[in-house]
Design an enzyme around this catalytic site. Structure first.
Site, mmCIF file in Angstrom:
data_model
loop_
_atom_site.group_PDB
_atom_site.id
_atom_site.type_symbol
_atom_site.label_atom_id
_atom_site.label_comp_id
_atom_site.label_asym_id
_atom_site.label_seq_id
_atom_site.Cartn_x
_atom_site.Cartn_y
_atom_site.Cartn_z
ATOM 1 N N CYS A 69 0.845 -1.196 0.000
ATOM 2 C CA CYS A 69 0.000 0.000 0.000
ATOM 3 C C CYS A 69 0.886 1.254 0.000
ATOM 4 O O CYS A 69 1.857 1.330 0.739
ATOM 5 C CB CYS A 69 -0.904 0.004 1.231
ATOM 6 S SG CYS A 69 -2.012 1.425 1.260
ATOM 7 N N CYS A 73 0.529 4.890 6.947
ATOM 8 C CA CYS A 73 -0.095 4.710 8.277
ATOM 9 C C CYS A 73 0.884 3.961 9.197
ATOM 10 O O CYS A 73 1.241 2.804 8.907
ATOM 11 C CB CYS A 73 -1.395 3.932 8.132
ATOM 12 S SG CYS A 73 -2.409 4.506 6.751
ATOM 13 N N CYS A 76 0.398 0.262 10.335
ATOM 14 C CA CYS A 76 -0.107 -0.765 9.408
ATOM 15 C C CYS A 76 0.972 -1.656 8.791
ATOM 16 O O CYS A 76 1.912 -1.169 8.143
ATOM 17 C CB CYS A 76 -0.915 -0.104 8.296
ATOM 18 S SG CYS A 76 -1.710 -1.343 7.238
ATOM 19 N N CYS A 113 -16.616 -9.101 5.513
ATOM 20 C CA CYS A 113 -15.959 -7.806 5.313
ATOM 21 C C CYS A 113 -14.711 -7.986 4.453
ATOM 22 O O CYS A 113 -13.797 -8.723 4.838
ATOM 23 C CB CYS A 113 -15.528 -7.210 6.648
ATOM 24 S SG CYS A 113 -16.877 -7.069 7.817
ATOM 25 N N CYS A 144 -19.621 -6.005 3.555
ATOM 26 C CA CYS A 144 -18.903 -4.811 3.987
ATOM 27 C C CYS A 144 -17.592 -4.759 3.205
ATOM 28 O O CYS A 144 -17.011 -5.805 2.917
ATOM 29 C CB CYS A 144 -18.619 -4.889 5.485
ATOM 30 S SG CYS A 144 -17.645 -3.485 6.084
ATOM 31 N N CYS A 204 -19.408 2.167 8.636
ATOM 32 C CA CYS A 204 -18.642 1.504 9.691
ATOM 33 C C CYS A 204 -17.395 2.369 9.882
ATOM 34 O O CYS A 204 -16.569 2.457 8.968
ATOM 35 C CB CYS A 204 -18.282 0.088 9.242
ATOM 36 S SG CYS A 204 -17.145 -0.754 10.369
ATOM 37 N N ARG A 276 -17.816 -2.483 17.867
ATOM 38 C CA ARG A 276 -17.109 -3.747 17.639
ATOM 39 C C ARG A 276 -15.802 -3.830 18.431
ATOM 40 O O ARG A 276 -14.959 -2.932 18.346
ATOM 41 C CB ARG A 276 -16.812 -3.931 16.145
ATOM 42 C CG ARG A 276 -16.091 -5.260 15.871
ATOM 43 C CD ARG A 276 -15.885 -5.529 14.400
ATOM 44 N NE ARG A 276 -17.140 -5.645 13.702
ATOM 45 C CZ ARG A 276 -17.395 -5.094 12.520
ATOM 46 N NH1 ARG A 276 -16.467 -4.386 11.910
ATOM 47 N NH2 ARG A 276 -18.562 -5.249 11.944
HETATM 48 N N1 SAM Z 1 -6.661 0.646 3.097
HETATM 49 C C1 SAM Z 1 -7.961 0.867 3.620
HETATM 50 C C2 SAM Z 1 -7.986 1.975 4.629
HETATM 51 O O1 SAM Z 1 -6.962 2.229 5.253
HETATM 52 O O2 SAM Z 1 -9.044 2.547 4.814
HETATM 53 C C3 SAM Z 1 -8.602 -0.370 4.184
HETATM 54 C C4 SAM Z 1 -7.788 -1.383 4.940
HETATM 55 S S1 SAM Z 1 -7.064 -0.793 6.473
HETATM 56 C C5 SAM Z 1 -6.016 -2.128 6.912
HETATM 57 C C6 SAM Z 1 -8.438 -0.879 7.601
HETATM 58 C C7 SAM Z 1 -8.226 -0.449 9.007
HETATM 59 O O3 SAM Z 1 -7.491 -1.427 9.723
HETATM 60 C C8 SAM Z 1 -7.432 0.818 9.260
HETATM 61 O O4 SAM Z 1 -8.200 1.963 9.084
HETATM 62 C C9 SAM Z 1 -7.037 0.658 10.717
HETATM 63 O O5 SAM Z 1 -7.992 1.262 11.547
HETATM 64 C C10 SAM Z 1 -7.043 -0.863 10.916
HETATM 65 N N2 SAM Z 1 -5.687 -1.361 11.215
HETATM 66 C C11 SAM Z 1 -4.675 -1.515 10.341
HETATM 67 N N3 SAM Z 1 -3.569 -1.973 10.952
HETATM 68 C C12 SAM Z 1 -3.891 -2.112 12.264
HETATM 69 C C13 SAM Z 1 -3.170 -2.539 13.397
HETATM 70 N N4 SAM Z 1 -1.877 -2.878 13.330
HETATM 71 N N5 SAM Z 1 -3.801 -2.585 14.588
HETATM 72 C C14 SAM Z 1 -5.103 -2.232 14.669
HETATM 73 N N6 SAM Z 1 -5.832 -1.812 13.619
HETATM 74 C C15 SAM Z 1 -5.232 -1.748 12.430
HETATM 75 FE FE1 SF4 Z 2 -2.810 1.253 3.379
HETATM 76 FE FE2 SF4 Z 2 -2.764 0.095 5.751
HETATM 77 FE FE3 SF4 Z 2 -3.067 2.716 5.591
HETATM 78 FE FE4 SF4 Z 2 -5.064 1.066 4.751
HETATM 79 S S1 SF4 Z 2 -4.292 1.299 6.831
HETATM 80 S S2 SF4 Z 2 -4.279 2.897 3.719
HETATM 81 S S3 SF4 Z 2 -3.854 -0.645 3.965
HETATM 82 S S4 SF4 Z 2 -1.255 1.544 4.945
#
Ligand code: SAM
Ligand code: SF4
Ligand code: DTB
Length: 380
Positions: A69, A73, A76, A113, A144, A204, A276
Site C-alpha cells: 500500500c 499509516c 499498518c 468484510c 462490507c 462503519c 465492535r
Molecule cells: N486501506 C484501507 C484503509 O486504510 O481505509 C482499508 C484497509 S485498512 C487495513 C483498515 C483499518 O485497519 C485501518 O483503518 C485501521 O484502523 C485498521 N488497522 C490496520 N492496521 C492495524 C493494526 N496494526 N492494529 C489495529 N488496527 C489496524
Molecule cells: Fe494502506 Fe494500511 Fe493505511 Fe489502509 S491502513 S491505507 S492498507 S497503509
C-alpha cells in the site's frame, strides 16, 4: 426483571433519550473520568435499552488485496514503506472470495468484510469488486468493504451493487492524525464518509486505541463520530496490533481499563450503533473480552485471521460465547438499524416505558437456533 421480547411497534419511547449529535468535549471527558464501575453501569444500562445484551454480531474479514500500500499509516503492516515481511498479493479472483464467504457463512458469520490495501480503488478494479459484492450478497450474507478513499461515483457503484456497509476509520482525533499518517488528511477521510452516506450505504467507522494518543484524542475521535449527522451504524474499536517492522512495533502496552473505558463511552454516546471489539483480541484474555461485552461491545471479527494478523481461533470464540451465554446476533436483528429506521424494533417499549431486554434462556436458544445453526450447534 422483564422478559419482554423486543416490540415490533414503531411507537417512540418517552424514556429513551433521543440520539444526540451535539456532544461537548467536557461532557465526554467527564464520562471518561467517571469511576470505572459507574461508567460500566451507565454503559450497560444504555446498552440494554437498545440491544439484547446477550447477543453479539459476528463478522468475518477477508483480505482481498494484501500489502504494497502506498500510504504511510504508522500502525499498518501493509504499508509498502515498512519491512514487515508480509507477502504482497494481487486482487483475489472473484470465485476465491465467494468460496471464503461460503466458509465464513457455514461457520456462523452473518457479515463478510472485504479489505484491500489501497489508498483508493482504481477504476479498473471496480468491476471485480462489484462482482464480489453481488456474489457474497447472493449467499445471504451482509456485505462490507474497506478499500480506502472513495469518490461519489465509486460510492454509488458500490451501493448499486448492494454493498451494505463501508468501513473507513477515522483512527484517532483530528489533532493527532498528522502524527500517524501524512499521506492523506482527516478531511479526506470525512469526505469519503460523506460520499458513502450520500450513496445510501451504512457507515462503519471507528479507530485504534494504543497508538500513544492521549485521553483527549480518544475523546476527540468519539466526538467526531457521534456528532456526525447520523451515527455510524458500526463503530470498530481496535486495540493496536504492534507489528514488527512498523514504526509502532515497540509502543508501550495499553492500560486495559483505558481500552474498556473507550468502548463504554462509545456505547453511551452512540447508543444504537454496534460497537465492535475489533483488532487486538488475540492479546486479550477472556476476562478482558467479557468486560468489553459488559461495557457495550456487541460485534466481533470471527475467524483465525484479521487481514494479515492473528485473531482468536473460531473454536475458542465459540467456547467463550458458550461460557458467557452469548449468542451470535441473528441476521434479521441487524436489519434496519439506521437512524430514522425502525429503531424501536430493537428497544423494548411498553406503554411508553423502557423495559430492560432480557430474553429467557429458552427464547435466546430459539432465536439462535433459527439464526445461525452452524455456530450454535458447534458449541452445543
Ligand atoms: N486501506 C484501507 C484503509 O486504510 O481505509 C482499508 C484497509 S485498512 C487495513 C483498515 C483499518 O485497519 C485501518 O483503518 C485501521 O484502523 C485498521 N488497522 C490496520 N492496521 C492495524 C493494526 N496494526 N492494529 C489495529 N488496527 C489496524
Ligand atoms: Fe494502506 Fe494500511 Fe493505511 Fe489502509 S491502513 S491505507 S492498507 S497503509
Ligand atoms: C477495522 O476497524 N479493523 C479491521 C477492519 N476494520 C478492516 C482491520 C484490522 C486490521 C488489523 C491488522 C491486520 O490484520 O492487518
Amino acid at each position: 426483571m422483564s422478559s419482554a421480547k423486543p416490540s415490533s411497534s414503531n411507537a417512540p419511547s418517552s424514556n429513551v433519550p433521543s440520539l444526540r449529535h451535539d456532544w461537548m468535549r467536557d461532557e465526554v471527558s467527564a464520562l471518561f473520568a467517571l469511576p470505572f464501575n459507574d461508567l460500566l453501569f451507565q454503559a450497560q444500562t444504555v446498552h440494554r435499552q437498545h440491544f439484547n445484551p446477550n447477543q453479539v454480531q459476528v463478522s468475518t474479514l477477508c483480505s482481498i488485496k494484501t500489502g504494497a500500500c502506498p500510504e504511510d499509516c504508522k500502525y499498518c503492516p501493509q504499508s509498502a514503506r515498512y519491512d514487515t515481511g508480509l507477502e504482497k498479493e494481487k486482487l483475489m479472483q472473484v470465485d476465491a472470495v465467494i468460496e471464503e464467504a461460503k466458509a465464513a457463512k457455514s461457520s456462523g458469520a452473518t457479515r463478510f468484510c472485504m479489505g484491500a490495501a489501497w489508498r483508493s480503488p482504481k477504476n479498473k478494479d471496480l468491476p471485480y469488486v462489484v462482482e464480489m459484492v453481488k456474489g457474497v450478497k447472493a449467499l445471504g450474507l451482509e456485505t462490507c468493504m474497506t478499500l480506502g478513499m472513495l469518490d461519489d461515483k465509486q460510492s454509488s457503484e458500490l451501493a448499486a451493487a448492494g454493498l451494505d456497509y463501508y468501513n473507513h476509520n477515522l483512527d484517532t482525533s483530528k489533532e493527532y492524525y498528522g502524527d500517524i499518517i501524512t499521506t492523506r488528511t482527516y478531511d479526506d477521510r470525512l469526505n469519503t464518509l460523506q460520499n458513502v452516506r450520500d450513496a445510501g450505504m451504512k457507515v462503519c467507522s471507528g479507530g485504534i486505541v494504543g497508538m500513544g494518543e492521549g485521553e483527549q484524542d480518544r475523546v476527540g475521535l468519539l466526538i467526531q463520530l457521534a456528532n456526525m449527522p447520523a451515527h455510524p451504524e458500526s463503530v470498530p474499536i481496535n486495540m493496536l496490533v504492534r507489528v514488527e517492522g512498523t514504526p509502532f512495533e515497540a509502543l508501550d502496552d495499553l492500560d486495559s481499563f483505558d481500552f474498556i473505558r473507550t468502548i463504554a463511552v462509545a456505547r453511551i454516546i452512540m447508543p444504537k450503533s454496534h460497537v465492535r471489539l475489533s483488532a487486538g483480541r488475540e492479546e486479550m484474555n477472556e476476562q478482558m473480552q467479557a468486560m468489553a461485552f459488559f461495557a457495550g461491545a456487541n460485534s466481533i471479527f470471527y475467524g483465525e485471521k484479521l487481514l494479515t494478523t492473528a485473531n482468536p481461533e473460531a473454536d475458542k470464540d465459540k467456547q467463550l460465547f458458550k461460557r458467557l451465554g452469548i449468542e451470535p446476533e441473528p441476521y434479521s436483528a441487524v436489519e434496519d438499524r439506521r437512524e430514522g429506521g425502525n429503531a424501536s424494533a430493537v428497544s423494548n417499549v411498553s406503554n411508553g416505558a423502557v423495559e430492560i431486554f432480557e430474553p429467557t434462556a429458552k427464547e435466546a436458544i430459539q432465536q439462535t437456533a433459527q439464526a445461525t445453526p452452524l455456530f450454535y450447534n458447534a458449541v452445543s
